[in-house]
Design a protein around this motif. Sequence first.
Motif, PDB file in Angstrom:
ATOM      1  N   GLU A 426       0.835  -1.207   0.000  1.00 30.20           N
ATOM      2  CA  GLU A 426       0.000   0.000   0.000  1.00 30.20           C
ATOM      3  C   GLU A 426       0.870   1.257   0.000  1.00 30.20           C
ATOM      4  O   GLU A 426       0.592   2.222  -0.708  1.00 30.20           O
ATOM      5  N   TRP A 462      -0.189  -3.657  -9.309  1.00 31.06           N
ATOM      6  CA  TRP A 462      -0.963  -3.548  -8.077  1.00 31.06           C
ATOM      7  C   TRP A 462      -2.461  -3.624  -8.355  1.00 31.06           C
ATOM      8  O   TRP A 462      -3.206  -4.297  -7.642  1.00 31.06           O
ATOM      9  N   GLN A 466      -5.218  -6.737  -7.298  1.00 25.89           N
ATOM     10  CA  GLN A 466      -6.445  -6.390  -6.578  1.00 25.89           C
ATOM     11  C   GLN A 466      -7.698  -6.768  -7.372  1.00 25.89           C
ATOM     12  O   GLN A 466      -8.817  -6.431  -6.974  1.00 25.89           O
ATOM     13  N   GLU A 468      -8.573  -5.644 -10.293  1.00 24.64           N
ATOM     14  CA  GLU A 468      -9.064  -4.564 -11.167  1.00 24.64           C
ATOM     15  C   GLU A 468      -8.363  -4.656 -12.521  1.00 24.64           C
ATOM     16  O   GLU A 468      -7.578  -3.775 -12.907  1.00 24.64           O
ATOM     17  N   GLY A 641      -2.610  -9.086  -2.199  1.00 25.75           N
ATOM     18  CA  GLY A 641      -3.621  -9.075  -3.244  1.00 25.75           C
ATOM     19  C   GLY A 641      -4.837  -9.867  -2.797  1.00 25.75           C
ATOM     20  O   GLY A 641      -4.799 -10.604  -1.802  1.00 25.75           O
ATOM     21  N   ILE A 642      -5.913  -9.738  -3.543  1.00 24.96           N
ATOM     22  CA  ILE A 642      -7.156 -10.356  -3.089  1.00 24.96           C
ATOM     23  C   ILE A 642      -7.104 -11.882  -3.181  1.00 24.96           C
ATOM     24  O   ILE A 642      -7.855 -12.563  -2.473  1.00 24.96           O
ATOM     25  N   LYS A 645      -5.566 -12.786   0.097  1.00 22.81           N
ATOM     26  CA  LYS A 645      -6.547 -12.472   1.143  1.00 22.81           C
ATOM     27  C   LYS A 645      -7.628 -13.553   1.217  1.00 22.81           C
ATOM     28  O   LYS A 645      -8.003 -14.000   2.315  1.00 22.81           O
ATOM     29  N   TYR A 683     -13.911 -12.444  -3.516  1.00 26.73           N
ATOM     30  CA  TYR A 683     -12.571 -12.200  -4.063  1.00 26.73           C
ATOM     31  C   TYR A 683     -12.261 -13.169  -5.199  1.00 26.73           C
ATOM     32  O   TYR A 683     -11.760 -12.769  -6.268  1.00 26.73           O
TER      33      TYR A 683
END
Length: 738
Positions: A426, A462, A466, A468, A641-642, A645, A683
């Motif tokens: 982050e 990044w 995530q 995106e 990253g997701i 996670k 996710y």
Amino acid sequence: MSAKKEPETVGFWLPKQSSAKMDILTPHKLAVVFLIQEYLSLKKVAEDNAQIRFTARDRRRFCLLLLKLIQYPDMAYKDLYGLLTSPVYGIHRTHLEEFEKLMKMLKTVGIEVLFDLYNVIDKLISDNGSSYQIGIVGLYFRRVYITLVKMSFPEFMALYRNSVAYYEKGVRAVQISSSSFSNSESFMKLEAQAVYKDRNSASKWSNKQSELFVAQQSLLLQNNETNALNPKDMQNRLNEIIHDHPLYSQAYFLSYLNSVRVRDFFNAVDAIHRSFDRSALISMALAQDSKEYQYSALNLAILHAQFNHNDEALASIKECIMLAQENSDKICLQLAHAWLCLLDASKPQFSEKNIANKELITLVHSISLGIQSLVKSSASTGYTPAKLFEVLLKSDILNCQTSMMDLTANGIAERAALWAMYGKNEVSSLCSQLLLNSDLKLLVQTYNGEGICQALCSLVVWLAIQGEFNLALTVLKHTQERFPRYPLSKSWMTADYYITSMQAIFRGEWTDASNACYHLYTLDKHLSLLQRAHLALARLNLKSADQLLRQILDDDTIEPLTRVRALLLTAHTLTSLPDASKMEVVNVLNDALAIANKNYLDYEKALIEMHFAHVLMLLKLPNQALKAVKNCLENILANGGIYDKAKVLFLFVKCVLAVELAAEDKLTKIGKCLPMLEQAVEYFQKLECYAKVKDVYIFLANFYHTLEIPEERNKFAYKYRLIEEQYPTTREYLNLFF
């Protein structure tokens, strides 16, 4: 020892040359003088006659037009007339009419018009009250006047005949193509590229015009390539300059830079050889003993380094060092040492001798570059992060004090890379955004170089991790437009193939993933091997994964971060093998943990802890597994990253439920943990990783089946069936921790 001439840049250097050749007076230059003459007459008439409206806007447009006409080479009369009537540079109607009358008089009245022009210029530059004794226009007048004075009568007559022919040919062309500049779009395209295709064979690039063009394009190639001419048009302009000034070495050097950016090795070598050949000829013509041959060897080494010819580059560097030692050139020695450190990893990085002579302003660049290189090399050897950021701050101070935009951007990009390596993704993202929102300007030029490209590429990766992917592709497309050519294009191509392979692995599109990995190999060998190992693991091709990982681990030159990731994948491979010992997996994870601790790789430590928890669950030790997953949970949720996670949430729920023994306690816990599993499913769905969504539904269906709750079991079994019908996957892909 005499002081050496300081280089203009650290990367490339050429000695300055004197432009002793007299400019040739051409019909185009005469037409420009006529324009100025009629402008002065109209301005005086407008002051006396209020009926003629000659506004400040008209004066400003003419001044901009005049600046362009003085700076750029000769053009055909048709193109000149197009500029005079264009929406951007169009002159006052009365001014245009009087100019056309004067050009017609040149044909009808005869050579007397040129004699009158001679007297007008003489009066302007000798009038003490005239504002045209100084400035660009004054210098232009003086150059034209001196050229007229030195011309013989036959040369004067030849100039008159050429001017008449120039005007007649141009008028016919204007009549034929009167709509050439009818719309602003076509004109703006011409304006942006500064291309005058109908070039008169008698026209010339003057010395000052050539120097200005080369200086502007060189600066743009260094700081903002997108604003420079495209390679084809630039080479055409350079060919014209070389034709007019065969000994102008900087034109050959710019041709060399132009060839490098399109990866044309043979023309680049030819151009750089010609560049330094011309420098030597000029030194001989001026009876000077040139001692600058060491820079030709240095630039040749840089050329080979650009094309990854390390052996040839090292040979040229050694020759450069010998020549620089003979001439006692400390600056060249330091530049050679800098490139030697980049090309030969066994050499020490930027010793203190490199920054001993601080009074030379050119060494500030070397000092800052040395600090950044030192930080990079120290980060890979496990140096304390706080000390590295403190040292990097000194580089930032130097860069800001001396307005070195390239190193300012590179420093921020390096800080972002350090944060990413230490697992603070982050913060790394914030550093990249800080750089992209900074106003990096030197005079009127906005910096658009390597640091900006690295920041954009880090944001692309990044955004991809995530989930995106659409935003990542948008940023990637923007990066491609801003950095279309090598060497900066290598960074976004690496990011492109990396996220393509990652997305294809999530989706189970093995062919696309394999193609992306193979394309990535030519750009980043170790990253490509890691991605191919990921792909082999996803397909449960454990033998291929093991071979690829051994190929990485057997290489002693890899970075600690790459080694830790390879060891982690090795642990995944061993875990998936049915006959593998769990102690062997633990030993591999311990090796990875030791390297991560030594090099402060916090995020990798969290991933290792997560895998430890998975191994402990396989060993039926849920309490120890829960402790391990709690240690890594916060770090992964904050910086991962997701995909990571979702995995850690899924594993955490498994551990929490495994700890409870009574059915009632398990039901109580599952009620609290369902939101976590729903988040994990969300996710996985965002990544289109539907195989892992099925893992979650299978786990829940089995859990409720064990507790003999058929309604909930059937509910999640039905969800699994819907996903399976919509996104079918091979059976062996399921229930894989990876």
